[in-house]
Design a protein around this motif. Structure first.
Motif, PDB file in Angstrom:
ATOM      1  N   GLY A 179       0.960  -1.364   0.087  1.00 24.38           N
ATOM      2  CA  GLY A 179      -0.091   0.066  -0.012  1.00 24.38           C
ATOM      3  C   GLY A 179       0.953   1.195   0.198  1.00 24.38           C
ATOM      4  N   GLU A 180       0.589   2.248  -0.915  1.00 25.10           N
ATOM      5  CA  GLU A 180       1.260   3.386  -1.101  1.00 25.10           C
ATOM      6  C   GLU A 180       1.508   4.118   0.422  1.00 25.10           C
ATOM      7  OE1 GLU A 180       3.072   6.534  -2.575  1.00 25.10           O
ATOM      8  OE2 GLU A 180       2.698   4.679  -3.802  1.00 25.10           O
ATOM      9  N   GLU A 181       0.517   4.305   1.116  1.00 15.80           N
ATOM     10  CA  GLU A 181       0.526   4.998   2.317  1.00 15.80           C
ATOM     11  C   GLU A 181       1.450   4.473   3.618  1.00 15.80           C
ATOM     12  OE1 GLU A 181      -3.011   2.150   2.539  1.00 15.80           O
ATOM     13  OE2 GLU A 181      -2.050   3.254   1.088  1.00 15.80           O
ATOM     14  N   ASN A 182       1.610   3.072   3.156  1.00 17.43           N
ATOM     15  CA  ASN A 182       2.622   2.313   4.402  1.00 17.43           C
ATOM     16  C   ASN A 182       4.146   2.398   3.935  1.00 17.43           C
ATOM     17  OD1 ASN A 182       0.170   1.913   5.829  1.00 17.43           O
ATOM     18  ND2 ASN A 182      -0.235   0.096   4.473  1.00 17.43           N
ATOM     19  N   VAL A 183       4.485   2.923   2.749  1.00 18.80           N
ATOM     20  CA  VAL A 183       5.869   2.910   2.514  1.00 18.80           C
ATOM     21  C   VAL A 183       6.671   3.980   2.571  1.00 18.80           C
ATOM     22  CG1 VAL A 183       7.397   2.483   0.437  1.00 18.80           C
ATOM     23  CG2 VAL A 183       5.066   1.171   0.866  1.00 18.80           C
ATOM     24  N   VAL A 184       7.657   4.238   2.967  1.00 20.34           N
ATOM     25  CA  VAL A 184       8.708   5.340   3.119  1.00 20.34           C
ATOM     26  C   VAL A 184       9.648   5.140   1.997  1.00 20.34           C
ATOM     27  CG1 VAL A 184      10.483   6.632   4.484  1.00 20.34           C
ATOM     28  CG2 VAL A 184       8.662   5.194   5.669  1.00 20.34           C
ATOM     29  N   TRP A 185       9.520   5.997   0.871  1.00 20.32           N
ATOM     30  CA  TRP A 185      10.209   5.938  -0.257  1.00 20.32           C
ATOM     31  C   TRP A 185      11.571   6.736  -0.380  1.00 20.32           C
ATOM     32  CZ3 TRP A 185       8.392   2.502  -3.740  1.00 20.32           C
ATOM     33  CH2 TRP A 185       7.019   2.252  -3.752  1.00 20.32           C
ATOM     34  N   LYS A 186      12.550   6.230  -0.741  1.00 21.13           N
ATOM     35  CA  LYS A 186      13.947   7.101  -1.060  1.00 21.13           C
ATOM     36  C   LYS A 186      13.938   7.249  -2.525  1.00 21.13           C
ATOM     37  CE  LYS A 186      17.726   8.810  -0.315  1.00 21.13           C
ATOM     38  NZ  LYS A 186      17.941   9.784   0.387  1.00 21.13           N
ATOM     39  N   ALA A 187      13.618   8.624  -2.809  1.00 19.27           N
ATOM     40  CA  ALA A 187      13.725   8.937  -4.183  1.00 19.27           C
ATOM     41  C   ALA A 187      15.275   8.649  -4.757  1.00 19.27           C
ATOM     42  CB  ALA A 187      13.621  10.665  -4.122  1.00 19.27           C
ATOM     43  N   GLY A 188      15.126   8.130  -6.145  1.00 23.15           N
ATOM     44  CA  GLY A 188      16.206   7.513  -6.792  1.00 23.15           C
ATOM     45  C   GLY A 188      16.829   6.512  -6.152  1.00 23.15           C
ATOM     46  N   GLY A 189      16.123   5.860  -4.968  1.00 24.70           N
ATOM     47  CA  GLY A 189      16.694   4.570  -4.436  1.00 24.70           C
ATOM     48  C   GLY A 189      16.650   3.704  -5.334  1.00 24.70           C
ATOM     49  N   GLY A 190      17.665   2.864  -5.386  1.00 28.50           N
ATOM     50  CA  GLY A 190      17.647   1.364  -6.121  1.00 28.50           C
ATOM     51  C   GLY A 190      17.575   0.046  -5.192  1.00 28.50           C
TER      52      GLY A 190
END
Length: 535
Positions: A210-221
């Protein structure tokens, strides 16, 4: 190392060795961090992140993919005491499959609970691709492993592959489905992912977590623990301090006594990402809160007036949820002669502000706690078997993810004859701001508030309470949309509703213009609920 990670290190965790240095939690058994690497990697993969988190007890599991590796650690061989499973890629699936009962929390980094495609899960990898890798492993194991590692963005491995172990876990990725286990423990899981991951793409991560449960790292592989070590460490450290809130809190000594759970325990903290957002935003606003909390001050005074009219016994045990900077606390201190107070908040800076500003007659305890999941063990230790004579909260419970369930948990802590008294926001709040959005065909990111009639509607039947809810509308003259938004930011009330995304700059400008043209007013529909537990 990316500059952003260096800046984060300097800002958050500067230590004597120019690395992350974390203070020890007093009065509790620290959980052991159990690290599990992904497919085609080895235990040394974790060395940078383990060093960054060196203030915590640690244990690493080797899945045996290379001849130099050790034997797989079985659950019975893990350290005693509370555990936090940290899995990278396939390591998270392995953790879900094998973790013992004492696991208290989970961290997924570039992870998944199912990898292969299945009916209803088109985002997975085609099973034939995994089968092809297994076939090639037999004749060219080094080629298969190094090709995969190249896709991940790292170098060839220097050790001979263990074909049996590699094939075994490819088969598991082809057939295993741990989504049910993941769903059970979601409330205690931190999910870190990169939006440029070539192995576990964005669509797969969103479908699983679920989108709301994820901490995203921009540009992260796919190698976040390597490429963004300090970012991962800061996220994990924040999550652990949140999940095990002992430092500076009277609740710390109880942390090791709580039963292990993969679901909602009494100390569960709800979906971590959202709860952490709420905590951090209110914590950052502690210094500016009272300069803009005009409506909150008015509501606290009114709720205190209603509480003062109740038949509360002498020397009561009082639990306050979401004290903020102490608006309601100081009002009650003015008419309650002596009590045992348990003052709680989700954000430590808010708790500190109340402790410094308010003198409470009697015995006081200041506890860092998520009021939606009150600590029953702590409550029993302070209030005893009888429970609390008063549980109160002003302008806080609207942040509960499930208001009715949260109120029911609080009601369960009441003593016979005790009162539950709350002030919260109801449907109709920010009607003008919402209308400005809808007039432009936009969806506001503000919270969705319940109707007055629905607040606490299940309490009489489920908890033997009697009482009800009354409401009033308070209209604030904001002056402008910009002033309205600045006021919300100053009090920390900026976390969007779950699943909602902020507007673009152009959209926001249009909404602000429409809001100003309609009079720049904001309505607060305030609901006052008071229920009494049968004596």
């Amino acid at each position: 190392m990316p500059d952003s990670d260096i800046d984060m290190q300097k800002e958050l965790f500067c230590g004597p060795e120019k690395g992350l240095a974390f203070p020890v939690m007093d009065h509790m058994i620290l959980p052991t961090l159990v690290f599990i690497h992904g497919w085609a990697f080895e235990v040394d993969f974790w060395q940078p992140l383990r060093h960054a988190l060196r203030g915590w007890p640690q244990h690493a599991i080797d899945l045996g993919y290379f001849q130099k590796g050790g034997a797989i650690t079985h659950p019975a061989e893990l350290p005693a005491g509370p555990l936090v499973m940290i899995g990278h890629s396939f390591g998270f699936m392995h953790a879900l499959a094998t973790a013992p009962a004492q696991v208290r929390a989970w961290v997924s980094i570039n992870g998944f609970s199912r990898f292969s495609a299945a009916p209803g899960f088109d985002q997975g990898v085609a099973a034939r691709l995994l089968q092809r890798m297994m076939t090639r492993l037999q004749g060219n194991p080094e080629g298969v492993v190094n090709e995969f590692r190249h896709r991940c963005g790292t170098q060839k491995v220097a050790h001979a592959p263990n074909v049996d172990a590699l094939r075994r876990d490819l088969q598991r990725m082809q057939h295993e489905d741990r989504r049910q286990a993941q769903a059970v423990c979601m409330t205690d899981t931190l999910i870190l992912a990169g939006d440029a991951d070539p192995i576990v793409p964005v669509d797969m991560t969103r479908a699983l977590f679920g989108e709301e449960n994820v901490v995203w790292k921009a540009g992260g592989g796919h190698l976040l623990p390597w490429d963004h070590t300090l970012w991962c460490a800061a996220q994990i450290e924040s999550f652990l301090r949140w999940r095990f809130p002992a430092e500076g809190s009277d609740a710390g000594s109880l942390a090791a006594d709580k039963p292990a759970s993969r679901g909602h325990s009494q100390a569960s903290l709800g979906t971590p990402v959202r709860k952490m957002q709420i905590r951090e935003r209110f914590g950052a606003a502690a210094a500016s809160y009272e300069q803009q909390a005009f409506v909150q001050h008015t509501v606290a005074q009114e709720l205190a007036r209603r509480i003062a009219a109740l038949d509360i016994p002498a020397r009561p045990h009082i639990l306050e949820i979401g004290c903020g900077t102490g608006l309601l606390t100081r009002e009650m201190a003015g008419f309650i002669d002596e009590a045992t107070w348990v003052i709680t908040d989700i954000a430590q800076p808010m708790l500190n502000a109340t402790k410094q500003a308010v003198h409470l007659p009697g015995v006081s305890h200041y506890v860092l706690m998520d009021g939606e999941y009150p600590d029953q063990a702590l409550s029993a230790r302070i209030a005893g078997a009888a429970g609390f004579g008063l549980i109160c909260s002003s302008m806080a419970v609207q942040w509960f993810q499930d208001l009715e369930a949260g109120l029911a948990r609080l009601a369960a802590l009441l003593a016979p004859g005790g009162y539950l008294a709350i002030a919260t926001l109801a449907e109709g709040t920010f009607a003008e701001w919402q209308h400005a959005h809808r007039a432009l065909g936009l969806v506001p990111a503000t919270l969705v508030f319940p109707s007055v009639e629905s607040i606490g509607e299940t309490l009489p039947a489920n908890k033997g309470l009697e009482g009800g809810v009354q409401s009033e509308c308070i209209t604030q003259e904001c002056g402008s949309a910009l002033a309205f938004l600045r006021g919300l930011k100053a009090i920390g009330a900026t976390a969007p509703a779950p699943g909602r995304r902020p507007l673009s700059s152009r959209q926001l400008c249009r909404v602000c213009e429409a809001f100003d043209q309609s009079g720049a007013k904001a309505s607060y529909q305030v609901a006052y609920g008071i229920w009494r537990k049968q004596p």
